[in-house]
Motif scaffolding. Structure first.
Motif: not given
Length: 116
Positions: A26, A30, A33
């Motif tokens: 995760e 992130r 992104d």
């Protein structure tokens, strides 16, 4: 888990805690992104003392692979000498070199100069 801002046209991502093994993917996603949203900026990832664990290092190394594929300069900042060595020893060497610093201001000024 992370925050980010632009400083002198350099994307600075601060990771403030180690996500643990279960949160490693995760965190990597992130970071990816945020990098993707600011694709034209060099990137400095700052690992705070609380984030200087193996899972955060692994996520940062995965983000470095992405930046390298995109042709984006990426640097990492950590105060921990053992973590700096871990990053340097495990960084992907096929693309752009991962630059590891002990100070955030040095990393930002170096990234800004390299991008100019």
């Amino acid at each position: 888990m992370l925050s980010y801002c632009l400083k002198h046209e350099v994307l600075v991502i601060t990771v403030d805690q180690d996500p643990g093994i279960d949160g490693r993917a995760e965190l990597a996603n992130r970071i990816a992104d945020v990098v993707d949203a600011h694709r034209t900026s060099p990137v400095v990832v700052e690992l705070t003392d609380e984030a200087a664990g193996g899972a955060a290092v692994s996520a940062v190394l995965r983000a470095h692979q992405l930046c390298s594929r995109l042709g984006i300069l990426m640097s990492v900042v950590t105060h921990s000498a053992p973590v700096r060595r871990m990053l340097e020893n495990n960084a992907d060497t096929r693309g752009a070199r991962l630059v590891v610093h002990a100070r955030t201001d040095t990393a930002i000024s170096t990234a800004f100069a390299a991008a100019a």
